[in-house]
Write an enzyme that holds these catalytic residues in place. Structure first.
Site, PDB file in Angstrom:
ATOM      1  N   GLU A 163      37.126  35.005  32.489  1.00 47.18           N
ATOM      2  CA  GLU A 163      35.863  34.672  31.815  1.00 47.18           C
ATOM      3  C   GLU A 163      34.716  34.616  32.829  1.00 47.18           C
ATOM      4  O   GLU A 163      33.600  35.052  32.550  1.00 47.18           O
ATOM      5  CB  GLU A 163      35.961  33.324  31.083  1.00 47.18           C
TER       6      GLU A 163
ATOM      7  N   TRP B 217      33.734  38.015  33.442  1.00 54.99           N
ATOM      8  CA  TRP B 217      32.899  38.529  32.342  1.00 54.99           C
ATOM      9  C   TRP B 217      31.426  38.245  32.640  1.00 54.99           C
ATOM     10  O   TRP B 217      30.543  39.053  32.392  1.00 54.99           O
ATOM     11  CB  TRP B 217      33.239  37.829  31.011  1.00 54.99           C
TER      12      TRP B 217
ATOM     13  N   TRP C 188      18.163  47.340   9.206  1.00 55.27           N
ATOM     14  CA  TRP C 188      18.753  46.050   8.835  1.00 55.27           C
ATOM     15  C   TRP C 188      18.261  45.626   7.454  1.00 55.27           C
ATOM     16  O   TRP C 188      17.060  45.639   7.197  1.00 55.27           O
ATOM     17  CB  TRP C 188      18.409  45.006   9.897  1.00 55.27           C
TER      18      TRP C 188
ATOM     19  N   ASN D  63      32.326  29.091  22.446  1.00 56.27           N
ATOM     20  CA  ASN D  63      32.340  30.561  22.479  1.00 56.27           C
ATOM     21  C   ASN D  63      32.867  31.185  21.188  1.00 56.27           C
ATOM     22  O   ASN D  63      32.293  32.145  20.670  1.00 56.27           O
ATOM     23  CB  ASN D  63      33.171  31.051  23.674  1.00 56.27           C
TER      24      ASN D  63
ATOM     25  N   TRP E 190      20.511  41.832  15.138  1.00 52.26           N
ATOM     26  CA  TRP E 190      21.072  40.945  16.166  1.00 52.26           C
ATOM     27  C   TRP E 190      19.997  40.423  17.119  1.00 52.26           C
ATOM     28  O   TRP E 190      20.131  39.334  17.683  1.00 52.26           O
ATOM     29  CB  TRP E 190      22.180  41.650  16.957  1.00 52.26           C
TER      30      TRP E 190
ATOM     31  N   TRP F 234      25.725  39.031  22.270  1.00 50.90           N
ATOM     32  CA  TRP F 234      25.143  39.504  21.001  1.00 50.90           C
ATOM     33  C   TRP F 234      25.447  40.977  20.767  1.00 50.90           C
ATOM     34  O   TRP F 234      25.806  41.388  19.675  1.00 50.90           O
ATOM     35  CB  TRP F 234      23.629  39.234  20.950  1.00 50.90           C
TER      36      TRP F 234
HETATM   37  C1  LIG Z   1      26.612  35.651  20.951  1.00 47.98           C
HETATM   38  C2  LIG Z   1      26.963  35.039  22.277  1.00 47.98           C
HETATM   39  C3  LIG Z   1      25.966  34.508  23.077  1.00 47.98           C
HETATM   40  C4  LIG Z   1      26.265  33.933  24.316  1.00 47.98           C
HETATM   41  N1  LIG Z   1      25.250  33.425  25.101  1.00 47.98           N
HETATM   42  C5  LIG Z   1      25.523  32.909  26.320  1.00 47.98           C
HETATM   43  C6  LIG Z   1      24.494  32.404  27.158  1.00 47.98           C
HETATM   44  O1  LIG Z   1      23.301  32.460  26.836  1.00 47.98           O
HETATM   45  N2  LIG Z   1      24.849  31.845  28.353  1.00 47.98           N
HETATM   46  C7  LIG Z   1      26.151  31.789  28.766  1.00 47.98           C
HETATM   47  O2  LIG Z   1      26.415  31.279  29.862  1.00 47.98           O
HETATM   48  N3  LIG Z   1      27.143  32.286  28.012  1.00 47.98           N
HETATM   49  C8  LIG Z   1      26.876  32.832  26.796  1.00 47.98           C
HETATM   50  N4  LIG Z   1      27.910  33.306  26.027  1.00 47.98           N
HETATM   51  C9  LIG Z   1      29.281  33.298  26.567  1.00 47.98           C
HETATM   52  C10 LIG Z   1      30.130  32.038  26.256  1.00 47.98           C
HETATM   53  O3  LIG Z   1      30.050  31.717  24.894  1.00 47.98           O
HETATM   54  C11 LIG Z   1      29.733  30.812  27.087  1.00 47.98           C
HETATM   55  O4  LIG Z   1      29.645  31.165  28.450  1.00 47.98           O
HETATM   56  C12 LIG Z   1      30.777  29.704  26.948  1.00 47.98           C
HETATM   57  O5  LIG Z   1      30.885  29.310  25.600  1.00 47.98           O
HETATM   58  C13 LIG Z   1      30.361  28.521  27.799  1.00 47.98           C
HETATM   59  O6  LIG Z   1      31.260  27.449  27.657  1.00 47.98           O
HETATM   60  P1  LIG Z   1      32.147  26.961  28.890  1.00 47.98           P
HETATM   61  O7  LIG Z   1      31.296  26.786  30.082  1.00 47.98           O
HETATM   62  O8  LIG Z   1      32.924  25.776  28.417  1.00 47.98           O
HETATM   63  O9  LIG Z   1      33.076  28.226  29.088  1.00 47.98           O
HETATM   64  P2  LIG Z   1      34.533  28.457  29.685  1.00 47.98           P
HETATM   65  O10 LIG Z   1      35.355  29.003  28.581  1.00 47.98           O
HETATM   66  O11 LIG Z   1      35.050  27.278  30.390  1.00 47.98           O
HETATM   67  O12 LIG Z   1      34.290  29.665  30.710  1.00 47.98           O
HETATM   68  C14 LIG Z   1      33.924  29.457  32.082  1.00 47.98           C
HETATM   69  C15 LIG Z   1      32.650  30.189  32.432  1.00 47.98           C
HETATM   70  O13 LIG Z   1      32.832  31.603  32.297  1.00 47.98           O
HETATM   71  C16 LIG Z   1      31.631  32.211  31.832  1.00 47.98           C
HETATM   72  N5  LIG Z   1      31.896  32.843  30.538  1.00 47.98           N
HETATM   73  C17 LIG Z   1      32.817  32.483  29.627  1.00 47.98           C
HETATM   74  N6  LIG Z   1      32.812  33.335  28.586  1.00 47.98           N
HETATM   75  C18 LIG Z   1      31.867  34.250  28.842  1.00 47.98           C
HETATM   76  C19 LIG Z   1      31.387  35.395  28.158  1.00 47.98           C
HETATM   77  N7  LIG Z   1      31.902  35.786  26.991  1.00 47.98           N
HETATM   78  N8  LIG Z   1      30.378  36.092  28.700  1.00 47.98           N
HETATM   79  C20 LIG Z   1      29.856  35.739  29.887  1.00 47.98           C
HETATM   80  N9  LIG Z   1      30.277  34.673  30.595  1.00 47.98           N
HETATM   81  C21 LIG Z   1      31.260  33.941  30.085  1.00 47.98           C
HETATM   82  C22 LIG Z   1      30.603  31.096  31.678  1.00 47.98           C
HETATM   83  O14 LIG Z   1      29.826  31.044  32.851  1.00 47.98           O
HETATM   84  C23 LIG Z   1      31.478  29.858  31.535  1.00 47.98           C
HETATM   85  O15 LIG Z   1      30.834  28.687  31.935  1.00 47.98           O
HETATM   86  C24 LIG Z   1      27.618  33.898  24.769  1.00 47.98           C
HETATM   87  C25 LIG Z   1      28.621  34.439  23.948  1.00 47.98           C
HETATM   88  C26 LIG Z   1      28.300  35.001  22.724  1.00 47.98           C
HETATM   89  C27 LIG Z   1      29.398  35.564  21.870  1.00 47.98           C
END
Ligand SMILES: Cc1cc2nc3c(=O)[nH]c(=O)nc-3n(C[C@H](O)[C@H](O)[C@H](O)COP(=O)(O)OP(=O)(O)OC[C@H]3O[C@@H](n4cnc5c(N)ncnc54)[C@H](O)[C@@H]3O)c2cc1C
Length: 472
Positions: free
Chosen positions: A272, A275, A303, A338, A356, A379
């Site tokens: 993650e 990612w 849309w 997420n 979107w 998105w």
């Molecule tokens: C529509 C949409 C919008 C999002 N907008 C953002 C946003 O503005 N900022 C943001 O940081 N993340 C975003 N995410 C990714 C993800 O949802 C969040 O990073 C995550 O929910 C943060 O929670 P956590 O720190 O507990 O994550 P954990 O699950 O603990 O993951 C650890 C770290 O990995 C990174 N990470 C995890 N999943 C993703 C992912 N899919 N994409 C990129 N990095 C990821 C983050 O830095 C996160 O803190 C988005 C996802 C979607 C589907």
């Protein structure tokens, strides 16, 4: 005596900070500054949790520096003017900062660099917020990866090649900090009034010590991450996103945690974090994604969704409980799990048929962890317009997602308390409850909770037609 200014931006910390560490090694006297950028602040509403979060982080940095006889200068204005003015008044030889890959930041930094270099000031930028940036990871044809899994494989190979599997760490030398001459510290109690804002407390407290506490707590959950990460009510993810977004913790701190064990939980979590790097790279290499679809053919979609549907989505009043619970949680806390981000994003474009980009913009306004690259990536993935996106005909059914990932309706009950009285089955789809069940639950549809704003099955077909028509 040589001196430098380190410009803190989305890296509000002192430890493991590339630009700061290099400045402290090279110069006798190092000053620090942060600019509350009016270009970013002016369009925001009067209350914004992110400002309080940033303030908390800066206050911690300031307190630590004051303990060591120094401080951080806080400015408010346009950095393109404020930074050159400060460089002049401090009479420093150099400006150091960590790179930011957002188009606005690149333009701003290019302008500041040009102004200062014309005056003979040395300007140096550093890679800090990712392990590998832009074109450092290329495929055999010399192009950047557009699909995550091969990118991740190449990321690990590069990590072994460049760092021999050891995450680097940047040191901190206190003796080079410039003595404190700052008159107005960030600890000033009226800081938010000075910026024209009202204080709005976020659900997590900003700052490095809080970030470390959460990362330490997550050590106890990381082994179960692979299984637990999809269940919003469990709260078993790391909550690192607002901290890494504002650089209150370093990406290397996260990677050290992820790589300290080989359990499946550790591996999935590290993936993650990669990612995040992938989307940073995509934004740097394909800046058009900020305004358009990564895949240009999707720009032609017409849309069909309107204001009514978008408003219901924003307010958490769509009549689809998991979506409403998630949106109310976002509106109240600035946070969203997420799994729920994927559900509500897919729902907006593929069930409500709304562009979107409108959802992306709304998230940008609300999310405590808002990050252009990750938000845009998420998105575009959900709307099937991005890199590595799911195919457009894959449409999340909100009811099955709800039954699968919130089986007892625990998360729904937290944010839609009016649905508490429904059975485990009907809480996911109260529109299927008859009058008797509604009376038993003390929740009448159309009065206590809305009827579904659209017919899911009908709109599923409309979405398929809309996409097919748009991309042909
Ligand atoms: C529509 C949409 C919008 C999002 N907008 C953002 C946003 O503005 N900022 C943001 O940081 N993340 C975003 N995410 C990714 C993800 O949802 C969040 O990073 C995550 O929910 C943060 O929670 P956590 O720190 O507990 O994550 P954990 O699950 O603990 O993951 C650890 C770290 O990995 C990174 N990470 C995890 N999943 C993703 C992912 N899919 N994409 C990129 N990095 C990821 C983050 O830095 C996160 O803190 C988005 C996802 C979607 C589907």
């Amino acid at each position: 005596m040589s001196s430098a200014l380190v410009w803190i931006r989305r890296d509000i910390r002192l430890h493991d900070h590339h630009a700061l560490s290099c400045a402290l090694e090279k110069f006798d006297k190092v000053y620090l500054c942060f600019v509350f950028d009016t270009k970013i602040l002016d369009p925001l509403p009067e209350k914004d949790k992110r400002l309080t979060f940033i303030h908390q982080g800066l206050r911690e940095v300031s307190t630590h520096l004051i303990e060591h006889g120094s401080d951080i200068e806080i400015l408010h204005g346009d950095p393109c003017e404020e930074i050159p003015k400060l460089v002049k008044s401090l009479k420093v030889d150099a400006l150091y900062y960590n790179r930011d890959y957002e188009p606005y930041a690149i333009k701003r930094d290019t302008s500041v660099t040009k102004t200062l270099e014309e005056r003979g000031i040395q300007v140096k930028s550093f890679k800090d917020s990712v392990l590998f940036e832009k074109e450092e990871i290329l495929n055999k044809q010399g192009s950047v990866y557009k699909v995550f899994t091969p990118y991740k494989r190449a990321w690990y190979e590069k990590f072994m090649q460049v760092y021999s599997g050891e995450v680097p760490q940047y040191s901190f030398k206190y003796s080079s900090l410039a003595p404190n001459k700052i008159k107005k510290s960030i600890s000033h109690h009226d800081w938010h009034k000075a910026l024209g804002f009202k204080e709005d407390l976020p659900p997590l407290t900003g700052g490095t010590s809080e970030a470390r506490k959460h990362l330490q707590k997550f050590k106890g959950h990381i082994k179960e991450y692979e299984k637990a990460r999809d269940f919003p009510a469990m709260e078993k993810t790391s909550n690192m996103s607002p901290y890494i977004r504002h650089g209150m913790i370093s990406v290397r701190d996260l990677l050290r945690r992820g790589l300290e064990d080989k359990s499946s939980g550790h591996q999935v979590w590290t993936s993650e974090v990669i990612w995040r790097e992938f989307y940073q790279m995509i934004l740097s290499c394909f800046p058009h994604v900020q305004k358009k679809c990564f895949k240009p053919e999707y720009d032609n979609i017409k849309w069909l969704g309107g204001t009514k549907e978008f408003k219901a989505w924003q307010e958490g009043k769509t009549g689809f409980p998991i979506v409403d619970a998630a949106m109310r949680c976002l509106n109240e806390t600035g946070m969203m799990h997420n799994r729920l981000r994927m559900v509500v994003a897919s729902f907006l474009c593929k069930t409500l048929l709304v562009d979107w980009k409108k959802g992306e913009k709304y998230f940008a306004l609300k999310l405590l962890d808002y990050d252009l690259a990750a938000n845009n990536g998420g998105w575009q993935w959900s709307a099937s317009t991005g890199t590595d996106a799911q195919p457009y005909f894959r449409i999340f059914n909100p009811t099955s997602q709800s039954e699968k990932f919130d089986p007892d309706g625990e998360f729904i009950k937290r944010w839609c308390p009016e649905l508490k009285g429904f059975s485990k089955k009907k809480i996911h789809e109260p529109s299927k409850a008859d009058m008797l069940e509604q009376a038993d639950a003390k929740c009448t549809l159309g009065i206590n909770y809305p009827h579904p704003v659209v017919d899911y099955k009908l709109n599923r077909q409309k979405a398929l037609d809309m996409y097919k028509e748009g991309i042909k």
